[in-house]
Design an enzyme around this catalytic site. Structure first.
Site, mmCIF file in Angstrom:
data_model
loop_
_atom_site.group_PDB
_atom_site.id
_atom_site.type_symbol
_atom_site.label_atom_id
_atom_site.label_comp_id
_atom_site.label_asym_id
_atom_site.label_seq_id
_atom_site.Cartn_x
_atom_site.Cartn_y
_atom_site.Cartn_z
ATOM 1 C CG HIS A 72 -1.649 1.284 1.456
ATOM 2 N ND1 HIS A 72 -2.488 1.902 0.559
ATOM 3 C CD2 HIS A 72 -1.553 2.109 2.527
ATOM 4 C CE1 HIS A 72 -2.904 3.054 1.081
ATOM 5 N NE2 HIS A 72 -2.338 3.202 2.268
ATOM 6 C CG HIS A 96 0.837 6.943 4.215
ATOM 7 N ND1 HIS A 96 1.250 6.177 3.162
ATOM 8 C CD2 HIS A 96 -0.422 6.540 4.506
ATOM 9 C CE1 HIS A 96 0.270 5.342 2.825
ATOM 10 N NE2 HIS A 96 -0.754 5.537 3.621
ATOM 11 C CD GLU A 100 -2.695 7.230 13.585
ATOM 12 O OE1 GLU A 100 -3.862 6.849 13.768
ATOM 13 O OE2 GLU A 100 -2.073 7.928 14.403
ATOM 14 C CG ASP A 101 -1.366 1.199 10.584
ATOM 15 O OD1 ASP A 101 -2.188 1.860 11.241
ATOM 16 O OD2 ASP A 101 -1.512 0.897 9.394
ATOM 17 C CG ASP A 163 -3.720 6.948 2.354
ATOM 18 O OD1 ASP A 163 -3.486 5.744 2.152
ATOM 19 O OD2 ASP A 163 -4.260 7.383 3.399
HETATM 20 MN MN MN Z 1 -2.710 4.626 3.972
#
Ligand code: MN
Length: 737
Positions: A72, A96, A100-101, A163
């Site tokens: 991705h 990016h 967050e992940d 995105d």
């Molecule tokens: Mn993304």
């Protein structure tokens, strides 16, 4: 943020061919080839390092499609690379989703890849945390503005749009309910942003994909119908195409002519908005003519109009008057063979480039540019180019203002607890927010939560904050708010409230002052006849007794003078000379909690039990000083303004008083002094320490006491601390007693 990894359920997947999959998720080697067309080898190396870092961070994570997660970010970077963005933006695109992940910190990204890339990733993560829920159109507009405002760097928006595009391209894998929500959000929020920034290709593709997922059935029916129609009409299209291609060179124009595919969403929207049938909409053929320069555009237009009759009223000159996002072209509709309408767009190659990629066309990375971090400069050059386009059509300043407000708004956008978005001027505080919600909420607000945390009311709000105002039934606006509110509404409401409150207090104070001033005349207020009042009011041109009281309370009239006039009017009425033996005036009783109309002077901080005196300040009510205050000594001459005041017994508040304590320097002295104070049931408001003078330290303490007795107890307690050398109350001129 993308959905967490869930094993793909094959049944939920729509037919999806493997060849597509490869183009959707290019591997890094392919991306590298693309980068090599415009980046230096050392820049490519840095981007590659970011790729490996991201791949490691996302290792073991999968997309819903079953692909490794890293596919991705690589795909997003590939889209961004088509715009030839700079290495920092490419690195940010690769990273990016990392914050967050995978819980990698901004700090770590900054250390490895530089501050700019870290800022970009951070900006993207912040956007991810905001969710759009409202269905209202006005709210969608606010939400778009909020996103633009939050992305202080336009690259953040460009990467975010890339995105979203990749997520839309791979939306088949997501379950239907979520698919519809994301498709809707894309139509409401992201597609319009792409349009505003002139990213037309992206805009069209987002709309097309969103349409497919929001209305799968309509999409299917429409696309089937178009396929069928296309077969039937191929003949007409090629006929028109050949005709144009032959005609233009005869006019000396070299041009590139193409048949234009209609977008499904565009067709669908036309049908809905204009109430047209499918065949009415589809019966329009689209062509695009790309020429060398602007004069050729108009020349080509002439050639086209000489071939087929133009439809009146359909010609639009977007070259002379470009669209707000910089789009330029000539549009005309012709009546083609068999009477079918033919739409043609004529533009130069440069206009075509800008039409396709808008703001991104100004972000093109050029190797010789050394100051690439100057994002404002890039954005500015885009705005500037828009401005130049618009200046030919007039109203340029107004136009620039319009675009700028969109991109760098002077507003912040914040959420109410119910998810509604309010827009406030930049610099606004929770107090502004409270008044924006409702005047009563503003008047009663006492505290606030921002994103769940208790924060001071003067905190400056930021984009995306969720604000909750805490109110109390008997709370009142605080005059101090005036120093930091930003909105006119809050300012006006606070002033209005304070003025009313002061008015009431002033009336009450004025009444007491007048009563006191009447005593030397042997009168009380109650004894003044209606006749005397009428006469007084008429002579002075005042409307009511209340106004007279208020004037006295505010210091606009002196009570002694009003009292004398009233007494004279009273005598006049009774026809008798004033023979009553005057009584001493007596003092006005002060509780210290009257409010704005009675103020305890800050210079000497009187407390109950102190000998005090009042002075009437013009327009500001009564100020109470210590008898021996230096300020009083200076103003003694102005007799009429002094009022005798005395303390009224009452325990309804605490009074600030400042004391100075000189102690020997020793460990723990302050703590011992503080506990001595606490033992006497007294609060410390503030402590400051003077520079140490050798072995001594001077502590300045602001305490809250009930009265002079209380203060005496507290001071006695402090004196018992062994290290305390001297102690005294601080008076106006800084001397201690
Ligand atoms: Mn993304």
């Amino acid at each position: 943020m993308d959905a967490p990894a869930v094993p793909a359920s094959t049944s939920a997947r729509e037919p999806f061919d493997a060849a597509d999959c490869c183009t959707l998720s290019p591997d890094f080697a392919e991306l590298k080839d693309k980068l090599a067309t415009y980046l230096r080898p050392d820049d490519i190396e840095r981007v590659e390092a970011a790729y490996h870092f991201s791949a490691d961070a996302h290792a073991g994570q999968f997309r819903i499609s079953g692909d490794p997660y890293i596919s991705h970010p690589v795909a997003v970077t590939d889209i961004v690379a088509d715009w030839h963005l700079d290495p920092q933006a490419l690195i940010a695109a690769l990273l990016h989703d990392v914050m967050e992940d995978t819980h990698i910190s901004k700090q770590e990204i900054a250390e490895r890849f530089g501050k700019t890339a870290a800022e970009l990733v951070d900006g993207l993560s912040k956007l991810d945390r905001i969710e759009f829920r409202s269905q209202e159109e006005a709210q969608a507009e606010n939400f778009r503005k909020m996103l633009l405002a939050m992305a202080s760097d336009l690259r953040v928006i460009l990467i975010k749009l890339a995105d979203r595009l990749h997520n839309m391209r791979t939306l088949h894998c997501v379950r239907p309910a979520k698919r519809r929500r994301i498709a809707n959000e894309t139509l409401e929020i992201y597609a319009p942003i792409a349009n505003r920034l002139g990213l037309n290709n992206l805009y069209r593709e987002l709309q097309e994909l969103a349409f497919e997922h929001k209305f799968p059935l309509r999409y299917k029916v429409l696309s089937r119908a178009i396929k069928a129609a296309r077969g039937n009409r191929r003949e007409v299209v090629s006929k028109v195409l050949t005709a144009i291609e032959e005609r233009l060179p005869q006019w000396g124009i070299s041009a590139d002519v193409k048949g234009r595919e209609k977008h499904l969403f565009g067709i669908y929207r036309k049908m809905v908005e204009k109430g047209l049938s499918f065949s009415q909409v589809l019966d329009i053929y689209g062509f695009r003519v790309i020429v060398r320069d602007v004069p050729s555009c108009y020349l080509a237009l002439g050639a086209l109009h000489s071939m087929y009759k133009p439809v009146p009223g359909k010609f639009k000159d977007y070259i002379a008057i470009p669209k707000a996002n910089g789009y330029q072209s000539l549009h005309t509709t012709l009546i083609g063979p068999y009477g079918t309408p033919v739409e043609v767009q004529v533009r130069t190659a440069e206009m075509h480039h800008i039409a396709e990629s808008g703001v991104a066309s100004h972000w093109l990375y050029k190797e010789d540019e050394k100051t690439l971090t100057e994002l404002q400069q890039k954005t500015h050059s885009w705005l500037q180019s828009l401005l130049e386009l618009q200046s030919t059509s007039g109203g340029a300043a107004e136009f620039l203002e319009h675009v700028k407000i969109d991109l760098f708004p002077g507003e912040v956008y914040v959420f109410t607890p119910l998810g509604k978005i309010l827009s406030l001027p930049k610099g606004s505080t929770p107090v502004d927010f409270a008044y924006a919600v409702h005047t009563d909420i503003g008047n009663r607000c006492v505290a606030c939560r921002i994103n769940g945390d208790l924060m001071p009311l003067r905190t400056e709000l930021r984009n995306g904050d969720q604000v909750e105002v805490i109110t109390a039934a008997h709370a009142n606006p605080n005059p101090a708010w005036l120093s930091y509110v930003r909105t006119g509404k809050a300012r006006a409401q606070i002033r209005h409230f304070l003025k009313n409150a002061q008015q009431e207090e002033s009336v009450a104070l004025g009444e007491r002052l007048l009563n006191q001033a009447l005593r030397p005349h042997g009168l009380t207020l109650g004894q003044i006849s209606a006749f005397a009042w009428d006469r007084f009011l008429r002579d002075r041109g005042v409307r009511s007794k209340k106004e007279v009281f208020a004037d006295i309370g505010l210091g606009k009239r002196l009570p002694v003078i009003v009292a004398r006039r009233l007494a004279q009017a009273q005598d006049h009425e009774s026809g008798r000379p004033n023979v009553i033996k005057p009584k001493p005036a007596g003092a006005i009783l002060i509780r210290g909690s009257e409010g704005i109309a009675v103020q305890l002077a800050r210079c000497c901080q009187p407390i109950p039990g102190d000998p005090i005196i009042g002075t009437i300040r013009k327009g500001q009510g009564l100020e109470v000083h210590l008898h021996d205050c230096a300020a009083v000594a200076k103003l003694r001459g102005d007799r009429g303004r002094w009022v005798d005041v005395e303390w009224e017994v009452g325990e309804d508040r605490l009074f600030d008083v400042t004391i100075r304590v000189l102690t020997k320097n020793a460990r723990g002295v302050l703590a011992r002094v503080a506990s001595a104070i606490a033992e006497e049931d007294c609060n410390i408001q503030n402590v400051s320490m003077d520079n140490e003078q050798g072995v001594y330290t001077a502590l300045n303490l602001v305490l809250q006491v009930r009265d002079r007795m209380h203060l005496a107890h507290v001071m006695r307690g402090i004196r018992r601390v062994p290290e305390v050398v001297r102690i005294g109350r601080v008076k106006s001129d800084g001397r201690t007693t």
